[in-house]
Design a protein around this motif. Structure first.
Motif, PDB file in Angstrom:
ATOM      1  N   GLY A  59      50.218  40.255  45.703  1.00 22.28           N
ATOM      2  CA  GLY A  59      48.490  40.068  46.474  1.00 22.28           C
ATOM      3  C   GLY A  59      47.068  40.566  46.227  1.00 22.28           C
ATOM      4  O   GLY A  59      45.982  40.672  47.235  1.00 22.28           O
ATOM      5  N   VAL A  60      47.381  41.126  44.328  1.00 22.55           N
ATOM      6  CA  VAL A  60      46.111  42.068  44.448  1.00 22.55           C
ATOM      7  C   VAL A  60      44.978  41.159  44.557  1.00 22.55           C
ATOM      8  O   VAL A  60      44.699  40.073  43.647  1.00 22.55           O
ATOM      9  N   ASN A  61      44.322  41.698  44.446  1.00 22.22           N
ATOM     10  CA  ASN A  61      42.717  41.186  44.705  1.00 22.22           C
ATOM     11  C   ASN A  61      42.028  41.718  44.289  1.00 22.22           C
ATOM     12  O   ASN A  61      41.888  42.865  43.167  1.00 22.22           O
ATOM     13  N   ILE A  62      40.999  40.765  42.879  1.00 26.14           N
ATOM     14  CA  ILE A  62      40.382  40.602  41.673  1.00 26.14           C
ATOM     15  C   ILE A  62      38.741  40.632  42.101  1.00 26.14           C
ATOM     16  O   ILE A  62      38.342  39.989  42.953  1.00 26.14           O
ATOM     17  N   LEU A  63      38.629  42.072  41.487  1.00 26.44           N
ATOM     18  CA  LEU A  63      37.301  42.816  42.199  1.00 26.44           C
ATOM     19  C   LEU A  63      36.206  42.363  41.165  1.00 26.44           C
ATOM     20  O   LEU A  63      36.463  43.033  39.426  1.00 26.44           O
ATOM     21  N   PRO A  64      35.288  41.981  41.573  1.00 29.89           N
ATOM     22  CA  PRO A  64      34.075  41.539  40.195  1.00 29.89           C
ATOM     23  C   PRO A  64      33.758  43.216  39.526  1.00 29.89           C
ATOM     24  O   PRO A  64      33.172  43.839  39.906  1.00 29.89           O
ATOM     25  N   VAL A  65      33.033  42.283  38.579  1.00 26.86           N
ATOM     26  CA  VAL A  65      32.052  43.579  37.605  1.00 26.86           C
ATOM     27  C   VAL A  65      31.133  43.661  38.135  1.00 26.86           C
ATOM     28  O   VAL A  65      29.928  43.286  39.159  1.00 26.86           O
ATOM     29  N   GLY A  66      31.200  45.588  38.381  1.00 29.49           N
ATOM     30  CA  GLY A  66      29.873  46.411  39.216  1.00 29.49           C
ATOM     31  C   GLY A  66      30.369  46.167  40.621  1.00 29.49           C
ATOM     32  O   GLY A  66      29.786  46.629  41.554  1.00 29.49           O
ATOM     33  N   SER A  67      31.775  46.216  41.141  1.00 27.49           N
ATOM     34  CA  SER A  67      32.343  46.593  41.619  1.00 27.49           C
ATOM     35  C   SER A  67      32.403  48.241  41.853  1.00 27.49           C
ATOM     36  O   SER A  67      32.286  48.470  40.894  1.00 27.49           O
TER      37      SER A  67
END
Length: 381
Positions: A59-67
């Motif tokens: 359940g790792v969340n992918i952080l978008p660029v610019g987080s």
């Protein structure tokens, strides 16, 4: 305004470390330790990566660029902006900015409130910043153009600090390289025992039943690359300090033992006259003979050929590495020609003067930067 209203707070997660097929894929995955080593406002890549299976398993969340990555434990308060999509471990409460807040502004606001973030940590085993606490943080929210202006000013100030620090390190390396070249020219090599003006001696230990109060150096006085007379403490001793146990100007001190093998054998010269301060039994003291001047001996002692000998001479018991007078006496030291020694001494003086000037400038920049951060979020820039 509550931070949770202008940014989405995202917790990290970790796949099972014992499952090989979860690791080594295309998905970057960050830890607080990486941010600590990075020391930068941007994170472009990570040491460990996940496979699609590893990503799905935890359940790792992918952080978008610019987080904005914010470490929430071990330690609290490290911050960076990601330049590629990535996940994080559970040591993060990262923020995905909405269109009401700019990531660089949010980065600098969090960076300037490290103490506040750390004060919000809770936990019995280790302190951790909860998602709810992050969402409740009150952040000033000027218009986007003002956010952009503030972030640009702080970016520029940070770049200036970084450049100044790089200049300092570059100057150090350049002078050290010249000194090393002069040492490498030396064809005369002698054991330390033949370069002493007087016998080596160990320092003194405090006494549980001591009746005489006195000051004594701590190991930090000699293990940080240069002599630091501020690193001392008061204690009780069985007798008043004897003259041969005092840390007087011109005495050379060597670290006898340390848990870090690289610090064992570290040598500095006492560079100022201290009043009645002794050196401890964790150090060995001596004066060099006139055959080698002090800057040359200290530089030679740090030369790789000498450090290799010290590593081999160190013995370890219970995790502590130690050297003694006998092993130190046989360490072979390069002894340059007199004219080369004079050049080394001049270069060392130049390095000390330049380092002091650059360090003073860096302190001024740090003070200016702290002032800019304080003013930026009070609407005073």
């Amino acid at each position: 305004m509550p931070l949770g209203e202008v940014a989405r707070v995202v917790s990290g997660a970790t796949p099972k470390t014992g499952v090989p097929e979860y690791w080594g894929g295309p998905i970057p995955w960050a830890t607080p330790a990486e941010l600590s080593r990075l020391g930068s406002s941007r994170i472009h890549a990570t040491e460990r990566t996940l496979t699609e299976a590893g990503f799905s398993s935890s359940g790792v969340n992918i952080l978008p660029v610019g987080s904005v990555l914010l470490s929430s434990r071990a330690p609290i308060g490290l911050v960076a902006i990601n330049t590629v999509p990535m996940g994080t471990n559970q040591g993060f409460k990262s923020l995905v900015p909405s269109d009401r807040v700019l990531a660089p502004f949010l980065y600098w606001w969090l960076k300037s409130h490290t103490a506040l973030l750390q004060s919000k940590g809770r936990g019995a085993t280790f302190l951790e910043l909860s998602k709810a606490e992050v969402e409740r943080l009150q952040i000033p929210l000027p218009p986007l153009p003002e956010q952009r202006r503030i972030a640009a000013i702080l970016d520029e100030a940070a770049a200036l600090r970084s450049t100044w620090g790089e200049t300092r390190e570059s100057a150090r390396r350049a002078i050290s390289s010249r000194i090393s070249a002069l040492l490498s020219k030396s064809t005369d090599i002698k054991p330390l025992a033949q370069l002493l003006a007087e016998p080596m001696r160990n320092g003194i230990s405090p006494s549980r039943g001591g009746r005489y109060e006195g000051e004594v150096l701590t190991l930090s006085a000699i293990t940080r690359g240069a002599f630091d007379p501020r690193q001392r403490k008061s204690d009780l001793f069985a007798a008043p300090h004897a003259a041969d146990k005092l840390a007087i100007e011109g005495l050379h001190l060597i670290c006898r033992g340390n848990g870090n093998a690289e610090l064992v054998g570290a040598m500095v010269a006492v560079t100022e006259q201290l009043d009645g301060v002794a050196f401890p039994d964790t150090m060995i003291g001596f004066r060099p003979s006139s055959e080698i001047n002090s800057p040359t001996l200290v530089a030679a002692w740090r030369h790789p050929t000498v450090r290799d000998q010290l590593r081999r001479a160190a013995r370890t018991t219970n995790g502590t590495y130690k050297v003694n007078q006998q092993s130190l006496s046989s360490i072979m030291v390069p002894v340059p020609r007199r004219e080369d020694q004079e050049q080394i001494a001049a270069l060392d003086a130049e390095r000390t003067k330049l380092d002091s000037q650059l360090a003073q400038g860096l302190v001024s920049l740090d003070e200016l930067f702290a002032s800019l951060q304080h003013r930026a979020f009070r609407g005073e820039l």
